[in-house]
Scaffold this motif. Structure first.
Motif, short mmCIF file in Angstrom:
data_model
loop_
_atom_site.label_atom_id
_atom_site.label_comp_id
_atom_site.label_asym_id
_atom_site.label_seq_id
_atom_site.Cartn_x
_atom_site.Cartn_y
_atom_site.Cartn_z
N VAL A 171 0.85 -1.19 0.00
CA VAL A 171 0.00 0.00 0.00
C VAL A 171 0.89 1.24 0.00
N HIS A 172 0.58 2.19 -0.88
CA HIS A 172 1.47 3.35 -1.06
C HIS A 172 0.65 4.56 -1.49
N ASP A 173 1.31 5.73 -1.53
CA ASP A 173 0.61 6.93 -1.98
C ASP A 173 0.64 7.01 -3.50
N ASN A 174 0.24 8.18 -4.04
CA ASN A 174 0.11 8.32 -5.49
C ASN A 174 1.33 8.96 -6.15
N GLY A 175 2.45 9.05 -5.42
CA GLY A 175 3.67 9.59 -6.01
C GLY A 175 4.12 8.75 -7.20
N ALA A 176 4.57 9.42 -8.26
CA ALA A 176 4.92 8.70 -9.50
C ALA A 176 6.01 7.66 -9.28
N ASN A 177 7.02 7.99 -8.45
CA ASN A 177 8.13 7.05 -8.24
C ASN A 177 7.69 5.82 -7.46
#
Length: 567
Positions: A171-177
Motif C-alpha cells: 500500500v502506497h501513496d500516489n507519487g509517481a516514483n
C-alpha cells in the motif's frame, strides 16, 4: 569520660550516615532501574543525553540514592542490544505465521534533511487478530527512483527473511516514483499495488476545493482565525462571549493548507463559534474599525455551512479508513459507492458548493474507475467478497457479482491444491522414513498407471465439488451486521469454511491506506527533532522500531461511526 568516648565512637559522619541509610543497589536492582529508564527514554522518545541532564540526575538520586546512573554511552549500547533482541523477536513472529502479509510504505525527510523510507507489515495471526509491526525507518542515501525504491523494499523483505510469495500487497501513496516501484514489484513478485485511500481522497477534495468562491471564503475564515490566534485580548473576550451565550468554550482551529481535513475542522469550529466570534469582533473597545472587515459576510457564512456539510462524509470516511486495528480494505468499495451516492444526491443553494459537488463526484468516479467499475476481480473487491459483512456485493452489478464469485472460487481451488500438496509432501517425508515396499510389490504396481490416473481425476473432481459447495454455502449465508467484527466471525467459522478462511487472511490483512507508515514518521519526527538533529540515521531506525506501532495512533471504529462530527 567513658560515656563521652562511647558516644563519639557511635557518632557517624554525614557521608557514612547517608551510605548506611541508603545502601548501594545490588546488581539485580540496578539492572531493573536501568531497564526502566531505558524503556522510558524509548517509549517517550527522549534523547539519550537526558541521562546527563542535572535535573534528571537529581530526580533519580532522590528516588533511589543508592543507584549510580550509567553514562549516555552505556544507554546507547543498551538500546542497540534491545533493538537486536526486538528485531529477532519480530522476525521470528513473522516467520512462524502461516498467513500472508501486506506492506505499507512512504518516504519522509527529517529536520536534518535526511530522507527515510518507512515500511510496516500487517497480517492476521492464528488468533484472528490484526497484527501490525514496524519493519524499518530506513535511511536513504541514493536517489528515490522507482528502481531503487523497489530494491529497498526487497532488501527489507530479505532482512526479515520474508519469502516474496508471502507478501500479498503493498500500500502506497500516489507519487509517481512509488507507483512505478510498486508496478515493478507486482510484475516481478505478484505483489498487488494498492493506492492509499487517504491520499486519493486528499486529491479528490483538493481538486473540488479549487473554486474561486470557496477559496475566497476559506481564505477569509483563515484570516479570521489567525486574528484570534495572534490576539490574546481577542481570545479572552471570546471566552467571555462564549460564557454569556452558553456556547461550548472551544478554541478556534487553525488549518494546514496541505491537509483538507484540517480546513474542515477549522470551518466546523468557526461555524460552532459564529455568534461569539461576531459579537467579539463587533465590540468597538476591542476591534478597531480597520479590523471590522475580518468578520465574514452573510453569504460567506452560508457557503461555509454548506461546504462543511459536503465535507462531513469525506472526513468520516478518511478517519475510518485510517484505522489499523480493524479491517479497512474490504470497506472501500461500499464506502466509495456511498460517497458517490451522498455527493450526487445532496442539494445545495450555493453555486460554489454545487461546483464542489460536481467535481468531487467526477473525481471519485475517475480515481476509482479501474478498481470499482472496470476490473472488479481485483484484491480490493475480493476482500469485500471475503468480508461476511459485504459478501452480497450489493455495490456491483449482477454480472460483476458472478465474475467476482468465480474469481473467489478459482482462488479457493488454488489455495486448497496448495494445502493438499503440503499434506502430500509431509506424508512423503514420513513414508520415506518407513520400510520401503518389496521389489515384487513395486513390479506388480507398475502396470496400474491407468488406475492411478483415474484416482487422480476422481480426487480432482471431488476437490472441485468441495470448493464449489464451500463457496456457494458461504455466499448463500446472510451478511454479518455492519457493526460486527468480521475477524471474530471467521474465527468462529474457520472449520466450516477452511479454504475460504485461509483465503480471507490473505486479503483482509491489507490496510486501505499507508497511514501506518506515515505514523512512523510522526514518531521519527519526535526522535529526529531539532534538539537531536545530530542523531545518526541508524539510531533513528532503531528507536522508531522499538516504539510499539500501536502507540503511533489509534482509531476507534465505533467512535468514528457514531461521533464523526465531534471534535
Amino acid at each position: 569520660m567513658k560515656g563521652e568516648t562511647s558516644a563519639r565512637k557511635k557518632q557517624l559522619t554525614m557521608s557514612e550516615f547517608v551510605q548506611r541509610r541508603n545502601p548501594p543497589c545490588t546488581p539485580q536492582q540496578a539492572a531493573i532501574v536501568t531497564d526502566v529508564i531505558l524503556n522510558m527514554l524509548v517509549t517517550d522518545m527522549r534523547p539519550m543525553s537526558m541521562v546527563e541532564d542535572e535535573g534528571f540526575k537529581k530526580m533519580v538520586g532522590t528516588l533511589n540514592p543508592g543507584y549510580i546512573l550509567p553514562s549516555r554511552t552505556h544507554f546507547t549500547k543498551l538500546m542497540e542490544r534491545k533493538y537486536q533482541e526486538a528485531f529477532q523477536k519480530i522476525k521470528s513472529a513473522i516467520n512462524t505465521t502461516n498467513s500472508r502479509m501486506a506492506l505499507t510504505t512512504d518516504i519522509w525527510t527529517s529536520v536534518a534533511t535526511e530522507a527515510y523510507l518507512g515500511i510496516t507489515c500487517h497480517y492476521i495471526g492464528n488468533d484472528w487478530k490484526m497484527t501490525s509491526v514496524c519493519l524499518t525507518t530506513m535511511p536513504l542515501e541514493d536517489r528515490h527512483t522507482s528502481t531503487n525504491i523497489a530494491e529497498w523494499l526487497e532488501e527489507v523483505a530479505v532482512k526479515f527473511e520474508i519469502p516474496s510469495e508471502k507478501i500479498c500487497a503493498i500500500v502506497h501513496d500516489n507519487g509517481a516514483n512509488i507507483v512505478a516501484a510498486a508496478k515493478l514489484l507486482e510484475e516481478k513478485h505478484g505483489w498487488s499495488s494498492i493506492r492509499c485511500t487517504g491520499h486519493t481522497l486528499q486529491l479528490v477534495i483538493n481538486a473540488a476545493l479549487k473554486n474561486t468562491g470557496i477559496q475566497r471564503a476559506v481564505g477569509a475564515a483563515r484570516c479570521l482565525v489567525e486574528h484570534f490566534k495572534k490576539s490574546e485580548q481577542a481570545c479572552s473576550k471570546l471566552k467571555d462571549k462564549q460564557k454569556q451565550m452558553g456556547t461550548p468554550e472551544h478554541k478556534l482551529v487553525q488549518d494546514v493548507s496541505t491537509r483538507w481535513n484540517s480546513t474542515f475542522y477549522m470551518i466546523n469550529r468557526l461555524i460552532e463559534q459564529r455568534w461569539p466570534v461576531t459579537a467579539t469582533l463587533s465590540d468597538p473597545s476591542l476591534t478597531h474599525r480597520d479590523k471590522r472587515y475580518l468578520d465574514l459576510k452573510p453569504d460567506q457564512w452560508s457557503l461555509l455551512e454548506e461546504l462543511c456539510t459536503a465535507l462531513k462524509s469525506f472526513e468520516c470516511a478518511t478517519v475510518f479508513m485510517s484505522g489499523q486495528e480493524y479491517i479497512t480494505v474490504s470497506s472501500l468499495p461500499p464506502l466509495v459507492k456511498g460517497l458517490l451516492k451522498s455527493t450526487e444526491g445532496a442539494a445545495y443553494d450555493s453555486a460554489s458548493v454545487k461546483s464542489f459537488q460536481v467535481t468531487a463526484f467526477e473525481q471519485l468516479q475517475n480515481r476509482w474507475k479501474e478498481t470499482l467499475f472496470d476490473q472488479v476481480d481485483n484484491p480490493v473487491v475480493l476482500s469485500s467478497a471475503l468480508d461476511p459483512r459485504f459478501r452480497r456485493l450489493k455495490f456491483l452489478s449482477p454480472e460483476q457479482i458472478i465474475t467476482v464469485q468465480a474469481k473467489v472460487q478459482a482462488k479457493a481451488l488454488a489455495a486448497r491444491r496448495e494445502m493438499v500438496q503440503q499434506q502430500i509432501t509431509t506424508s512423503t517425508i514420513r513414508t520415506a522414513a518407513e520400510p520401503s515396499t518389496s521389489l515384487l510389490d513395486s513390479l506388480l504396481e507398475s502396470g496400474g498407471s491407468s488406475d492411478e490416473e483415474s484416482r487422480e481425476e476422481k480426487a480432482e473432481e471431488d476437490l472441485n465439488t468441495q470448493i464449489r459447495n464451500e463457496v456457494l454455502a458461504y455466499f448463500g449465508e446472510r451478511p454479518l451486521a455492519k457493526e460486527e467484527n468480521p475477524l471474530d466471525w471467521w474465527r468462529d467459522n474457520k472449520d466450516k469454511y477452511p479454504t475460504l478462511a485461509k483465503l480471507a487472511k490473505s486479503y483482509l490483512c491489507i490496510p486501505s491506506s499507508s497511514t501506518p507508515s506515515e505514523r512512523l514518521f510522526s514518531a521519527a519526527g519526535n526522535i529526529a527533532s531539532k534538539k537531536r538533529a545530530s542523531l545518526s540515521p541508524e539510531h533513528v531506525d532503531m528507536l522508531t522500531f522499538l516504539i510499539p506501532i500501536q502507540s503511533f495512533g489509534r482509531v476507534n471504529k465505533k467512535h468514528v461511526l457514531m461521533n464523526n462530527t465531534e471534535q
